[in-house]
Design a protein around this motif. Structure first.
Motif, PDB file in Angstrom:
ATOM      1  N   ASP A  75       0.821  -1.150  -0.015  1.00 14.98           N
ATOM      2  CA  ASP A  75      -0.022  -0.032  -0.023  1.00 14.98           C
ATOM      3  C   ASP A  75       0.839   1.313   0.163  1.00 14.98           C
ATOM      4  O   ASP A  75       1.889   1.438   0.799  1.00 14.98           O
ATOM      5  CB  ASP A  75      -0.814   0.019   1.318  1.00 14.98           C
ATOM      6  CG  ASP A  75      -2.105  -0.954   1.322  1.00 14.98           C
ATOM      7  OD1 ASP A  75      -2.243  -1.749   0.215  1.00 14.98           O
ATOM      8  OD2 ASP A  75      -2.498  -1.368   2.069  1.00 14.98           O
ATOM      9  N   GLY A  76       0.506   2.282  -0.911  1.00 11.57           N
ATOM     10  CA  GLY A  76       1.353   3.309  -0.812  1.00 11.57           C
ATOM     11  C   GLY A  76       2.658   3.373  -1.961  1.00 11.57           C
ATOM     12  O   GLY A  76       3.065   4.496  -2.302  1.00 11.57           O
ATOM     13  N   TYR A  77       2.791   2.115  -2.158  1.00  8.51           N
ATOM     14  CA  TYR A  77       4.170   1.929  -3.040  1.00  8.51           C
ATOM     15  C   TYR A  77       3.596   1.880  -4.526  1.00  8.51           C
ATOM     16  O   TYR A  77       2.734   1.294  -4.949  1.00  8.51           O
ATOM     17  CB  TYR A  77       5.105   0.650  -2.725  1.00  8.51           C
ATOM     18  CG  TYR A  77       5.900   0.750  -1.524  1.00  8.51           C
ATOM     19  CD1 TYR A  77       7.101   0.481  -1.574  1.00  8.51           C
ATOM     20  CD2 TYR A  77       5.150   1.258  -0.110  1.00  8.51           C
ATOM     21  CE1 TYR A  77       8.043   0.467  -0.488  1.00  8.51           C
ATOM     22  CE2 TYR A  77       6.126   1.151   0.789  1.00  8.51           C
ATOM     23  CZ  TYR A  77       7.526   1.051   0.669  1.00  8.51           C
ATOM     24  OH  TYR A  77       8.176   1.177   1.613  1.00  8.51           O
ATOM     25  N   ALA A  78       4.521   2.574  -5.561  1.00  6.79           N
ATOM     26  CA  ALA A  78       4.001   2.598  -6.708  1.00  6.79           C
ATOM     27  C   ALA A  78       4.376   1.353  -7.346  1.00  6.79           C
ATOM     28  O   ALA A  78       5.427   0.462  -7.145  1.00  6.79           O
ATOM     29  CB  ALA A  78       4.942   3.702  -7.429  1.00  6.79           C
ATOM     30  N   PRO A  79       3.556   0.625  -8.455  1.00  7.91           N
ATOM     31  CA  PRO A  79       3.522  -0.498  -8.933  1.00  7.91           C
ATOM     32  C   PRO A  79       4.633  -0.233 -10.255  1.00  7.91           C
ATOM     33  O   PRO A  79       4.841   0.977 -10.560  1.00  7.91           O
ATOM     34  CB  PRO A  79       2.153  -0.770  -9.412  1.00  7.91           C
ATOM     35  CG  PRO A  79       1.437   0.555  -9.746  1.00  7.91           C
ATOM     36  CD  PRO A  79       2.121   1.250  -8.444  1.00  7.91           C
ATOM     37  N   GLY A  80       5.071  -1.270 -10.923  1.00  7.64           N
ATOM     38  CA  GLY A  80       5.630  -1.221 -12.182  1.00  7.64           C
ATOM     39  C   GLY A  80       7.375  -1.185 -12.078  1.00  7.64           C
ATOM     40  O   GLY A  80       8.016  -0.793 -12.829  1.00  7.64           O
ATOM     41  N   TRP A  81       7.719  -1.800 -10.899  1.00 10.14           N
ATOM     42  CA  TRP A  81       9.120  -1.651 -10.450  1.00 10.14           C
ATOM     43  C   TRP A  81       9.849  -2.568 -11.622  1.00 10.14           C
ATOM     44  O   TRP A  81       9.146  -3.771 -12.003  1.00 10.14           O
ATOM     45  CB  TRP A  81       9.448  -2.413  -9.123  1.00 10.14           C
ATOM     46  CG  TRP A  81      10.869  -2.530  -8.952  1.00 10.14           C
ATOM     47  CD1 TRP A  81      11.868  -1.424  -8.351  1.00 10.14           C
ATOM     48  CD2 TRP A  81      11.805  -3.713  -9.231  1.00 10.14           C
ATOM     49  NE1 TRP A  81      12.900  -2.125  -8.376  1.00 10.14           N
ATOM     50  CE2 TRP A  81      13.061  -3.234  -9.025  1.00 10.14           C
ATOM     51  CE3 TRP A  81      11.433  -4.914  -9.807  1.00 10.14           C
ATOM     52  CZ2 TRP A  81      14.287  -4.331  -9.168  1.00 10.14           C
ATOM     53  CZ3 TRP A  81      12.554  -5.895  -9.844  1.00 10.14           C
ATOM     54  CH2 TRP A  81      13.880  -5.561  -9.506  1.00 10.14           C
ATOM     55  N   PRO A  82      11.095  -2.232 -12.099  1.00  3.81           N
ATOM     56  CA  PRO A  82      12.041  -1.183 -11.706  1.00  3.81           C
ATOM     57  C   PRO A  82      11.430  -0.084 -12.900  1.00  3.81           C
ATOM     58  O   PRO A  82      12.626   1.005 -12.913  1.00  3.81           O
ATOM     59  CB  PRO A  82      13.266  -1.653 -11.992  1.00  3.81           C
ATOM     60  CG  PRO A  82      13.061  -2.444 -13.236  1.00  3.81           C
ATOM     61  CD  PRO A  82      11.906  -3.335 -13.179  1.00  3.81           C
ATOM     62  N   GLY A  83      10.506   0.028 -13.576  1.00  5.63           N
ATOM     63  CA  GLY A  83      10.312   0.894 -14.782  1.00  5.63           C
ATOM     64  C   GLY A  83      10.975   0.786 -15.712  1.00  5.63           C
ATOM     65  O   GLY A  83      11.907  -0.429 -16.100  1.00  5.63           O
ATOM     66  N   ILE A  84      10.902   1.481 -17.013  1.00  6.99           N
ATOM     67  CA  ILE A  84      11.468   1.222 -18.311  1.00  6.99           C
ATOM     68  C   ILE A  84      12.995   1.354 -18.319  1.00  6.99           C
ATOM     69  O   ILE A  84      13.414   2.328 -17.249  1.00  6.99           O
ATOM     70  CB  ILE A  84      10.778   1.801 -19.533  1.00  6.99           C
ATOM     71  CG1 ILE A  84      11.001   3.422 -19.369  1.00  6.99           C
ATOM     72  CG2 ILE A  84       9.311   1.504 -19.721  1.00  6.99           C
ATOM     73  CD1 ILE A  84      10.474   4.169 -20.558  1.00  6.99           C
ATOM     74  N   PRO A  85      13.851   1.025 -19.097  1.00  6.39           N
ATOM     75  CA  PRO A  85      15.217   1.519 -19.211  1.00  6.39           C
ATOM     76  C   PRO A  85      15.513   2.899 -19.095  1.00  6.39           C
ATOM     77  O   PRO A  85      14.639   3.517 -19.973  1.00  6.39           O
ATOM     78  CB  PRO A  85      15.853   0.844 -20.358  1.00  6.39           C
ATOM     79  CG  PRO A  85      14.912  -0.518 -20.757  1.00  6.39           C
ATOM     80  CD  PRO A  85      13.646  -0.112 -20.202  1.00  6.39           C
ATOM     81  N   ALA A  86      16.185   3.313 -18.345  1.00  7.36           N
ATOM     82  CA  ALA A  86      16.337   4.802 -18.164  1.00  7.36           C
ATOM     83  C   ALA A  86      17.225   5.467 -19.544  1.00  7.36           C
ATOM     84  O   ALA A  86      18.016   4.725 -20.040  1.00  7.36           O
ATOM     85  CB  ALA A  86      17.311   5.099 -16.855  1.00  7.36           C
ATOM     86  N   ARG A  87      16.855   6.724 -19.814  1.00 16.71           N
ATOM     87  CA  ARG A  87      17.538   7.273 -20.891  1.00 16.71           C
ATOM     88  C   ARG A  87      17.651   8.704 -20.626  1.00 16.71           C
ATOM     89  O   ARG A  87      16.919   9.052 -19.780  1.00 16.71           O
ATOM     90  CB  ARG A  87      16.678   7.327 -22.316  1.00 16.71           C
ATOM     91  CG  ARG A  87      16.441   6.058 -22.897  1.00 16.71           C
ATOM     92  CD  ARG A  87      17.726   5.471 -23.544  1.00 16.71           C
ATOM     93  NE  ARG A  87      17.926   4.430 -24.250  1.00 16.71           N
ATOM     94  CZ  ARG A  87      18.023   2.958 -23.591  1.00 16.71           C
ATOM     95  NH1 ARG A  87      18.454   3.090 -22.283  1.00 16.71           N
ATOM     96  NH2 ARG A  87      17.808   1.815 -24.471  1.00 16.71           N
ATOM     97  N   TRP A  88      18.798   9.079 -21.236  1.00 21.74           N
ATOM     98  CA  TRP A  88      18.795  10.580 -20.926  1.00 21.74           C
ATOM     99  C   TRP A  88      18.256  11.530 -22.000  1.00 21.74           C
ATOM    100  O   TRP A  88      17.147  11.057 -22.617  1.00 21.74           O
ATOM    101  CB  TRP A  88      20.701  10.947 -21.164  1.00 21.74           C
ATOM    102  CG  TRP A  88      21.228  10.478 -19.914  1.00 21.74           C
ATOM    103  CD1 TRP A  88      22.057   9.232 -20.054  1.00 21.74           C
ATOM    104  CD2 TRP A  88      21.373  10.810 -18.765  1.00 21.74           C
ATOM    105  NE1 TRP A  88      22.694   9.091 -18.999  1.00 21.74           N
ATOM    106  CE2 TRP A  88      22.215  10.030 -17.937  1.00 21.74           C
ATOM    107  CE3 TRP A  88      20.805  11.892 -18.021  1.00 21.74           C
ATOM    108  CZ2 TRP A  88      22.688  10.055 -16.594  1.00 21.74           C
ATOM    109  CZ3 TRP A  88      21.202  12.152 -16.305  1.00 21.74           C
ATOM    110  CH2 TRP A  88      22.062  11.159 -15.887  1.00 21.74           C
ATOM    111  N   THR A  89      18.638  12.946 -22.228  1.00 23.79           N
ATOM    112  CA  THR A  89      17.415  13.471 -23.000  1.00 23.79           C
ATOM    113  C   THR A  89      18.550  14.500 -23.883  1.00 23.79           C
ATOM    114  O   THR A  89      19.761  14.290 -24.310  1.00 23.79           O
ATOM    115  CB  THR A  89      16.701  14.585 -22.229  1.00 23.79           C
ATOM    116  OG1 THR A  89      15.827  15.288 -23.114  1.00 23.79           O
ATOM    117  CG2 THR A  89      17.482  15.395 -21.329  1.00 23.79           C
TER     118      THR A  89
END
Length: 807
Positions: free
Chosen positions: A5-19
């Motif tokens: 409860d209160g924790y975001a789902p979808g760990w760990p997210g998509i691969p990180a990218r810069w911009t």
């Protein structure tokens, strides 16, 4: 598995990218109390760096506007952005982001707090249709702490009762606070439970996750627009932990934006006043690229590593790069660092150049060279060795001395550094087996010219410090290398010679061959996309404006026929006429740049044209006495700057690709700003003001163009064996350990012995009396190693020929 409860789902997210690397602004406070550097692009914060300029901690931070029902507009995608500097030469910015549908305008003032590790954004939301109360405004922040998008933890919390959004990773933390209340806050994993996914799906924030651990995370908050009548200040604080970051964000808000702005502007304006007025004849209309360039170069210095200037506050093609490409351009390249310091010196920034030299002294390796590139603490990033990166710091010391930026005590301080660097050059040069100019191994005009000039500059310094033996040896070595330039890098009789009606031309990369014959390029070199020139033997030739370094470093006159012919070939192969003026490729077959379809560089691509090279060509034209042409190229270089005054690494040189934001004659997706390009512009302004090339070293000019000094010897060493010697020349043998050389002029019918002398630079040398040997004879020799106490057991030979060394 469901999240608690209160924790975001979808760990760990998509691969990180810069911009995006297409920056519109870069800035930092001129204060050792602030260790934050920020960048702007597309109207929002791009990467923000803390606690060092080589460590990015934020990917980006921007705003989303909705009406809560059927209107959604993302600031960085759906507005047109205009940027203004708050004051001339002060890297603080006023942004005007106007909705393309005419619904709203967002005005921002952005700078860093000079008192602490915080960046500030004063924001004003203007409703152009309807009322402020008709809109909702959300802040989206993407932490990438410690140069990593993965492994970040985000949560909603407070500091001393003030609500904030936090993120932390491995000893770095950030805290986002606002001068007006948050309406709602949430954190999540990018691509699954982040605020962008939430708002674009629901037109408002429907999620309120309190924590997202150990992933690619994002922070989102709704600003209470009513509380401030559409006006508010965001403070993003940084620290070693959440409490430090929260403290800094809160303290900055308490002091207020105006207090930070006043001190920030005052410090930068005060520094600008210390510089030469190279813009004194310039109108105030439009961008003052002189003041922009001085600010850009200075803003790239690491105050907690004084004198450490990185190549660029950008990650080329960052939107395609992830955690596996940690460096970007926020690293120190000794070559770029020395060139950047030269630009500051041209503008009169003497103290800054002394700091650069102190930084170079601190990061010099024990054997005398510098890493190809490095983190600010001196840790190497890549593992290559480039000889010019050891030569250029030597030339910087000499230039600073001649510009009176160094006093006698300063010169004495830096002499040991110069001595070590010169020793490395003579032990390993002119080209080390490890030496690579960017992609390819071999002789390069830029590198060899820089090395020769550096040896002569170091010789002058050796004389100043009462070491005449070292001075003499350095000059003699420089003479040998200078006399060999044409044998190493000048080609004749090729298809290009016939096609362009030239006698010959200098090449960018000449492979190190086993034989010493003139222009004998019989070994293959592995270079992608390189034009194959079918002459008597198939040869891969790389041609480059680098050859103009022979003029820039004082080794050839601008009107030398070999230079004129090389320029003719360079222009035929590499020159592009952009709308703003001429611009050049680095070399034929360059693979560093976007693909033909605009896809980002991914290890392969097509090299694009470089504004820096237009500046270098302007210097060449000035050296040739063509002042008006140099000024025309100056104007072209200024026109290659972005609308915001930043010079990019490369310019797109193909038909427009609007979907990829690539337009002919405008910046590509490479690094922007490139600090070296801004430094070259500063040097060009100084050169035009002085009426001569500012940084040309006088020693090679005097020795080779005025006095026409010739080498009396040729050098044989184990890492650079020669097989022939012109009649009348002395054969010098060099070793890394003391030895007795037994040699014979007549196939061992007679022999004599000579002991090597210690040069004091890690080289032992002996001159064999070969000057009287006639063509067809051979000098044979072997070694007795004094420290090891044994003979080498092998002998070598050098044949005497009739050919004379070219000058």
């Amino acid at each position: 598995m469901d999240a608690p409860d209160g924790y975001a789902p979808g760990w760990p997210g998509i691969p990180a990218r810069w911009t995006s690397s297409a920056k519109s602004g870069v800035g930092t406070a001129l204060s050792d109390k602030s260790r934050v550097w920020f960048t702007l692009s597309h109207g929002i914060f791009n990467e923000i760096y803390y606690p060092r300029i080589d460590q990015a901690c934020v990917r980006d931070m921007g705003l989303i506007v909705t009406d809560g029902a059927d209107f959604l507009s993302e600031e960085k995608r759906d507005t047109t952005s205009e940027l203004r500097w708050l004051a001339k030469g002060v890297p603080a910015f006023h942004l005007f982001n106007t909705c393309r549908l005419g619904r709203y305008r967002i005005e921002k003032k952005i700078l860093a707090d000079p008192q602490r590790d915080t960046v500030l954004q004063q924001t004003r939301f203007v409703a152009q249709k309807g009322q402020v109360s008709d809109y909702r405004l959300y802040v989206l922040l993407a932490p990438h702490l410690g140069n990593h998008g993965a492994g970040n933890t985000a949560w909603i919390g407070e500091y001393k009762g003030q609500p904030m959004l936090f993120a932390e990773r491995d000893g770095n933390a950030l805290a986002l606070a606002c001068s007006v209340p948050w309406m709602k806050c949430s954190v999540g994993f990018v691509g699954f439970s982040d605020g962008w996914q939430d708002i674009t799906s629901h037109q408002q924030m429907a999620w309120d996750y309190a924590r997202a651990e150990n992933g690619n995370v994002a922070l989102t908050a709704e600003v209470d627009l009513q509380a401030g009548g559409g006006e508010f200040v965001l403070a993003l604080g940084f620290g070693r932990n959440a409490a430090e970051a929260g403290n800094r964000a809160r303290a900055t808000l308490q002091d207020g934006f105006e207090a930070a702005r006043s001190k920030y502007v005052r410090q930068w304006s005060g520094w600008q006043e210390t510089l030469l007025q190279l813009d004194k004849n310039r109108s105030d209309n439009g961008q003052n690229l002189y003041r922009t360039s001085t600010a850009v170069v200075r803003a790239h210095e690491a105050f907690n590593f004084p004198g450490g200037i990185i190549a660029s506050l950008s990650i080329p093609w960052g939107f395609s790069k992830g955690d596996n490409d940690l460096g970007g351009y926020h690293l120190a390249w000794p070559r770029d660092l020395a060139e950047s310091a030269g630009g500051l010196l041209a503008a009169g920034a003497h103290r800054e150049v002394r700091r650069v030299l102190c930084y170079l002294q601190a990061t010099q390796e024990a054997d005398g060279h510098w890493a190809q590139n490095m983190w600010l603490d001196g840790s190497p990033y890549w593992n290559g060795i480039q000889m010019d990166e050891t030569a250029l710091p030597v030339l910087l010391v000499d230039l600073a001395r001649r510009e009176k930026a160094l006093d006698t005590a300063d010169v004495a301080r830096f002499w040991p550094m110069v001595r070590q660097a010169a020793a490395y050059l003579v032990r390993n040069g002119p080209v080390s087996p490890q030496d690579r100019w960017e992609e390819d191994p071999g002789y390069s005009p830029f590198t060899v010219a820089a090395e020769i000039a550096a040896l002569l500059a170091a010789a002058d310094l050796a004389d100043l410090h009462h070491e005449p033996g070292i001075a003499r040896y350095l000059r003699e070595t420089a003479d040998v290398w200078h006399a060999s330039i044409d044998r190493w890098m000048f080609v004749t009789g090729t298809d290009w010679c016939r096609k362009y009606d030239v006698a010959g031309y200098y090449v960018r990369i000449a492979p190190v061959v086993k034989e010493e014959g003139v222009s004998r390029f019989l070994e293959s070199i592995a270079v992608k996309n390189v034009t194959t020139d079918q002459a008597e033997s198939p040869v891969c030739h790389l041609v480059s404006p680098d050859a103009l370094a022979l003029v820039r470093f004082g080794l050839r006159a601008a009107d030398d026929p070999r230079i004129r012919d090389t320029v003719k070939v360079v222009d035929a192969l590499l020159k592009v006429e952009a709308p703003q003026g001429p611009i050049w490729h680095r070399y034929n077959g360059d693979g560093y740049g976007e693909h033909e379809d605009g896809e980002p560089f991914d290890g392969t691509g097509i090299g694009r044209v470089w504004p820096l090279l237009t500046g270098e060509r302007a210097h060449f034209e000035l050296a040739a006495g063509r002042v008006q042409e140099a000024k025309r190229l100056q104007a072209a270089l200024e026109s290659f700057a972005s609308a915001d005054g930043l010079l990019s690494e490369q310019i797109w040189d193909a038909p427009d690709l609007p979907d990829r934001e690539l337009f002919f004659g405008r910046p590509s997706g490479s690094a922007m700003p490139l600090v070296w390009a801004h430094a070259e512009y500063l040097k060009l302004l100084r050169s035009l003001s002085d009426g001569r090339v500012f940084d040309i070293p006088p020693q090679p000019v005097a020795r080779y163009l005025t006095e026409n000094t010739e080498a009396f010897c040729l050098v044989w060493r184990f890492n650079h064996k020669i097989h022939s010697l012109p009649a009348g020349k002395i054969l010098r043998i060099e070793t890394l350990a003391p030895a007795v050389i037994r040699w014979s002029p007549d196939e061992w019918n007679t022999s004599q012995e000579i002991r090597t002398n210690d040069t004091g630079l890690g080289i032992h040398s002996a001159d064999l009396a070969t000057g009287s040997l006639t063509e067809g004879k051979q000098a044979r020799f072997t070694f007795y190693w004094l420290e090891a106490g044994h003979w080498e057991g092998v002998d070598w030979g050098v044949s005497i020929g009739a050919a004379q060394l070219g000058g």
